[in-house]
Design a protein around this motif. Structure first.
Motif, PDB file in Angstrom:
ATOM      1  N   ILE A 173      -9.107  -0.415 -45.743  1.00  0.00           N
ATOM      2  CA  ILE A 173      -8.493  -0.517 -46.872  1.00  0.00           C
ATOM      3  C   ILE A 173      -7.634   1.096 -47.875  1.00  0.00           C
ATOM      4  O   ILE A 173      -6.179   0.887 -47.261  1.00  0.00           O
ATOM      5  N   VAL A 174      -8.658   1.587 -48.027  1.00  0.00           N
ATOM      6  CA  VAL A 174      -8.212   2.658 -48.283  1.00  0.00           C
ATOM      7  C   VAL A 174      -7.974   3.550 -47.715  1.00  0.00           C
ATOM      8  O   VAL A 174      -6.340   3.730 -48.414  1.00  0.00           O
ATOM      9  N   PHE A 175      -7.580   3.432 -46.005  1.00  0.00           N
ATOM     10  CA  PHE A 175      -6.717   4.616 -45.247  1.00  0.00           C
ATOM     11  C   PHE A 175      -5.288   4.128 -45.148  1.00  0.00           C
ATOM     12  O   PHE A 175      -4.298   5.243 -45.170  1.00  0.00           O
ATOM     13  N   PHE A 176      -5.929   3.005 -45.187  1.00  0.00           N
ATOM     14  CA  PHE A 176      -3.932   2.299 -45.045  1.00  0.00           C
ATOM     15  C   PHE A 176      -2.706   1.770 -46.460  1.00  0.00           C
ATOM     16  O   PHE A 176      -1.921   1.290 -46.407  1.00  0.00           O
ATOM     17  N   SER A 177      -3.987   2.002 -47.453  1.00  0.00           N
ATOM     18  CA  SER A 177      -2.759   1.900 -48.757  1.00  0.00           C
ATOM     19  C   SER A 177      -2.466   3.229 -49.494  1.00  0.00           C
ATOM     20  O   SER A 177      -1.641   2.799 -50.480  1.00  0.00           O
ATOM     21  N   TRP A 178      -2.889   4.301 -49.313  1.00  0.00           N
ATOM     22  CA  TRP A 178      -3.054   5.226 -50.044  1.00  0.00           C
ATOM     23  C   TRP A 178      -1.651   5.932 -49.774  1.00  0.00           C
ATOM     24  O   TRP A 178      -0.720   6.023 -50.916  1.00  0.00           O
ATOM     25  N   ALA A 179      -0.768   5.961 -48.695  1.00  0.00           N
ATOM     26  CA  ALA A 179       0.457   6.657 -48.738  1.00  0.00           C
ATOM     27  C   ALA A 179       2.005   6.371 -48.418  1.00  0.00           C
ATOM     28  O   ALA A 179       2.517   6.810 -49.870  1.00  0.00           O
ATOM     29  N   PRO A 180       1.591   4.136 -49.640  1.00  0.00           N
ATOM     30  CA  PRO A 180       3.105   4.512 -50.430  1.00  0.00           C
ATOM     31  C   PRO A 180       3.230   5.263 -51.805  1.00  0.00           C
ATOM     32  O   PRO A 180       4.199   4.890 -51.914  1.00  0.00           O
ATOM     33  N   MET A 181       2.291   4.860 -52.798  1.00  0.00           N
ATOM     34  CA  MET A 181       2.069   5.681 -53.848  1.00  0.00           C
ATOM     35  C   MET A 181       1.710   6.958 -53.800  1.00  0.00           C
ATOM     36  O   MET A 181       2.482   7.658 -54.668  1.00  0.00           O
ATOM     37  N   GLN A 231      -1.597  -2.798 -56.394  1.00  0.00           N
ATOM     38  CA  GLN A 231      -2.258  -2.040 -55.442  1.00  0.00           C
ATOM     39  C   GLN A 231      -3.629  -3.368 -55.109  1.00  0.00           C
ATOM     40  O   GLN A 231      -4.442  -3.502 -54.250  1.00  0.00           O
ATOM     41  N   ILE A 232      -4.051  -4.034 -56.703  1.00  0.00           N
ATOM     42  CA  ILE A 232      -5.795  -4.306 -56.292  1.00  0.00           C
ATOM     43  C   ILE A 232      -6.130  -5.987 -55.836  1.00  0.00           C
ATOM     44  O   ILE A 232      -6.649  -5.777 -54.711  1.00  0.00           O
ATOM     45  N   PRO A 233      -4.522  -6.785 -55.764  1.00  0.00           N
ATOM     46  CA  PRO A 233      -4.333  -7.927 -54.939  1.00  0.00           C
ATOM     47  C   PRO A 233      -4.227  -7.081 -53.816  1.00  0.00           C
ATOM     48  O   PRO A 233      -4.795  -8.338 -53.288  1.00  0.00           O
ATOM     49  N   ASN A 234      -3.703  -5.989 -53.342  1.00  0.00           N
ATOM     50  CA  ASN A 234      -3.252  -5.727 -51.775  1.00  0.00           C
ATOM     51  C   ASN A 234      -4.399  -6.069 -51.797  1.00  0.00           C
ATOM     52  O   ASN A 234      -4.552  -6.245 -50.056  1.00  0.00           O
ATOM     53  N   SER A 235      -5.214  -5.470 -52.036  1.00  0.00           N
ATOM     54  CA  SER A 235      -6.832  -4.928 -51.272  1.00  0.00           C
ATOM     55  C   SER A 235      -7.682  -6.372 -51.147  1.00  0.00           C
ATOM     56  O   SER A 235      -8.037  -5.877 -50.489  1.00  0.00           O
ATOM     57  N   ILE A 236      -7.419  -6.870 -51.842  1.00  0.00           N
ATOM     58  CA  ILE A 236      -8.000  -8.317 -51.860  1.00  0.00           C
ATOM     59  C   ILE A 236      -7.978  -9.112 -50.843  1.00  0.00           C
ATOM     60  O   ILE A 236      -8.106  -9.659 -50.175  1.00  0.00           O
ATOM     61  N   VAL A 237      -6.088  -9.203 -50.712  1.00  0.00           N
ATOM     62  CA  VAL A 237      -6.077  -9.767 -49.403  1.00  0.00           C
ATOM     63  C   VAL A 237      -5.679  -9.306 -48.577  1.00  0.00           C
ATOM     64  O   VAL A 237      -6.309  -9.752 -47.177  1.00  0.00           O
TER      65      VAL A 237
END
Lengths: 322, 317
Positions: A173-181, A231-237
């Motif tokens: 999750i971390v690896f694929f979520s940091w880029a947009p931010m 980002q929290i709801p994205n990570s939860i989903v």
């Protein structure tokens, strides 16, 4: 509506000086939707904390199978009732207790992965934006690269290579979520580094690290808070989706995505509606609450944001509606 | 222009190279012996050696990767560990399902999302705007598989219990045999996909329209007596088109690599379902193939979007 008006001072009251934190809290408290969202989030946190007590009160552990009482003679799960408040699943386990323990996984993964992703995003974005040139080029290309990768497929590949686990879920999750931010932070830093206060710091002899941490970082507080919340709801989903596909949390540990996967695996939910509607609603309410709170925080933290300004400008036309 | 295009193609090739190296080396460092997966637990050591030799996995990893890439460039992605069939045709067979799902869904989500965004932006602060915003928030928050399972329960199972069939439970019927049956079977998957995606487009359209509608040329268009409908749909939406096309290109490309969750929920045998099955079976050549295909779609979509920019936005020309 009525309780929000109670908090507002009457026009005749004395002029009070308020700090920016107090102002933010005031703006947030006036936003009914955000306060409702906050209540939902607190309720979910409470559920996660009291999970052992829920298990104690009902007398059911999250992984205990009640084949005698929890399943009908035909092996069909028992619906909500006095013994099992939210029914049982296909193995005769208590859905309420599993829901409470599943909240722990969802919140833990959601919050932890989002904060980790934000940390990477801030480091990469600040470095790229502050130094510019080749550093920026390399880091921006890296960001583009991560964003132009079929992330769920890559996540599946990673999980198939190393086997599912809680730790791997967080890493994926971390690896694929940091880029947009990171992209947003970089843009902010590029405009911040040209400001006079940065020049002043530099002329006083501050090094790049000091400028980035002492001068620039505090100015990034708003986007960091807002983006991390969103980002929290994205990570939860994301976690629930991985678990739903059987590639996240390893059974029998309860997780909301895993509960939905169990319900789906043999179309069992068609005869036991609570198996989708209970964890499904919990998941939807949690993500919805975080998204609403994120929206509210953005408006409250940044009153200049386009949304609020427009709302204020339209106020006379929109009438007395809040 | 040519230079710009060349740099985009170069970046795309780079993405595919990194992606292929990533999955290839990932499976190399990962635990698990491919020969054991093919031969099963009863195989003797000499049999395993023979299989390793046939697969070429006894060679150094860099040599393996080079050989793999050389073949991959000519469309040969190796053989499935599971049934020894070539990977490329296995994947290609799945594409019509995924393509039907994604293109139909895209049409639907555009026709839901864009009008809601425009409505919201035209009546900022009104009840209609707040309904639009609620739609956006709920759509963004709804996990796809929860929506899919709930729709199946409410629209397939409950009517069936009441004695009539409103929608089928899933499965795919070929477009060529009967377009109506095809559409009927895809109606629920399309709606599920569209409702979650439409929120993104409604938000994007709303934001863009809010920015655009204050511009001078909109005032000019109104001043010369154009109808409000024409002002909004022709002059206003035109400016919102570029970000919409970017988003659409990225989304379609990402989904063509497998609408993993929806295919799983509705039992559609598309690329995404193939990926999930391959992961469950540890069928590595198929996983590598699907990931590369997904990457290829994204790279192509990026280049197409860059070209469309030039057509859509006169300022780039």
């Amino acid at each position: 509506m009525s309780e929000t008006t109670v908090n507002e001072p009457s026009p005749e009251a004395d002029v009070v000086q308020r700090g920016s934190f107090a102002l933010t809290v005031r703006r947030l408290r006036r936003d009914t939707a955000s306060m409702a969202a906050l209540c939902v989030i607190l309720a979910v946190i409470l559920l996660a904390i009291v999970a052992p007590w829920v298990a104690g009160i009902t007398g059911h552990s999250p992984i205990e199978q009640f084949r005698e009482t929890g399943l009908s003679p035909a092996g069909i799960p028992v619906g909500p009732g006095a013994e099992f408040w939210l029914g049982t699943d296909q193995l005769g386990r208590d859905v309420l207790v599993r829901l409470a323990y599943g909240a722990r996984v969802s919140l833990l993964v959601g919050v932890f992965a989002s904060m980790l992703a934000s940390l990477i995003a801030v480091v990469v974005g600040t470095t790229a934006g502050y130094f510019g040139g080749t550093v920026d080029l390399v880091l921006s290309r890296l960001t583009d690269l991560v964003m132009s990768v079929p992330f769920l497929l890559c996540a599946l590949a990673l999980v198939s290579a190393f086997g599912p686990s809680l730790a791997l879920s967080v890493v994926v999750i971390v690896f694929f979520s940091w880029a947009p931010m990171a992209r947003v932070i970089r843009g902010q830093v590029i405009s911040l580094r040209r400001q006079d206060f940065v020049l002043a710091s530099r002329s006083l002899g501050a090094g790049p690290l000091s400028i980035m941490v002492v001068d620039i970082l505090p100015n990034l507080a708003v986007p960091i808070i807002v983006y991390t919340t969103m980002q929290i709801p994205n990570s939860i989903v994301f976690e629930a989706t991985l678990s739903f596909l059987g590639m996240g949390i390893v059974p029998p540990t309860p997780s909301w995505g895993g509960m939905l996967a169990d319900a789906s695996s043999n179309s069992l939910y068609l005869v036991a509606w609570w198996l989708i509607f209970v964890p499904g609603t919990a998941l939807l309410m949690t993500t919805l609450a975080f998204n609403i709170l994120g929206d509210g925080l953005r408006d409250a933290l940044d009153p200049k944001s386009a949304r609020t300004v427009r709302r204020l400008r339209r106020q006379p036309k929109a009438g007395t509606k809040p | 222009m040519i230079r710009f295009l060349a740099s985009r193609v170069g970046f795309g090739a780079g993405v595919l190279l990194v992606l292929s190296a990533f999955v290839f080396f990932l499976f190399f460092v990962a635990p698990g012996d491919p020969a054991r997966m093919i031969a099963g637990d009863k195989a003797t050591e000499s049999q395993l050696q023979q299989i390793r030799k046939n697969l070429g996995v006894d060679r150094p990893i860099v040599v393996q990767y080079g050989a793999f890439m050389q073949k991959a460039l000519s469309g040969d992605l190796g053989f499935s560990y599971r049934n020894q069939q070539p990977v490329a045709p296995i994947i290609l067979r799945r594409i019509p399902v995924t393509l039907s799902l994604v293109l139909g869904g895209a049409l639907l989500w555009l026709s839901i999302g864009v009008p809601i965004g425009i409505m919201s932006a035209r009546h900022v602060g009104s009840l209609r705007d707040r309904l639009g915003q609620a739609f956006i928030l709920v759509g963004l928050s709804f996990p796809t598989f929860v929506l899919g399972m709930m729709s199946l329960y409410l629209l397939y199972f409950m009517p069936k219990q009441a004695g009539f069939t409103l929608f089928p439970a899933g499965g795919y019927k070929a477009l060529t045999s009967d377009p109506l049956v095809w559409a009927w079977h895809l109606a629920l998957p399309w709606t599920t996909l569209a409702l979650t995606m439409a929120a993104i487009y409604a938000r994007l359209t709303r934001g863009q329209m809010l920015d655009v509608m204050g511009e001078d040329y909109i005032r000019t268009a109104r001043a010369k007596g154009l109808s409000e409908r024409r002002v909004v749909w022709k002059h206003g939406l035109r400016a919102a088109l570029t970000p919409l096309v970017t988003q659409l290109g990225a989304d379609i490309a990402l989904l063509l690599g497998g609408v993993i969750v929806i295919e799983q929920v509705y039992g559609l045998q598309g690329v995404g379902a193939l990926a999930v099955q391959a992961v469950a079976n540890q069928d590595r050549p198929i996983i590598i193939g699907v990931v590369l295909l997904g990457g290829l779609f994204i790279v192509i979509a990026n280049i197409v979007v860059d070209l469309l920019y030039v057509l859509l936005d006169p300022r780039v020309r």
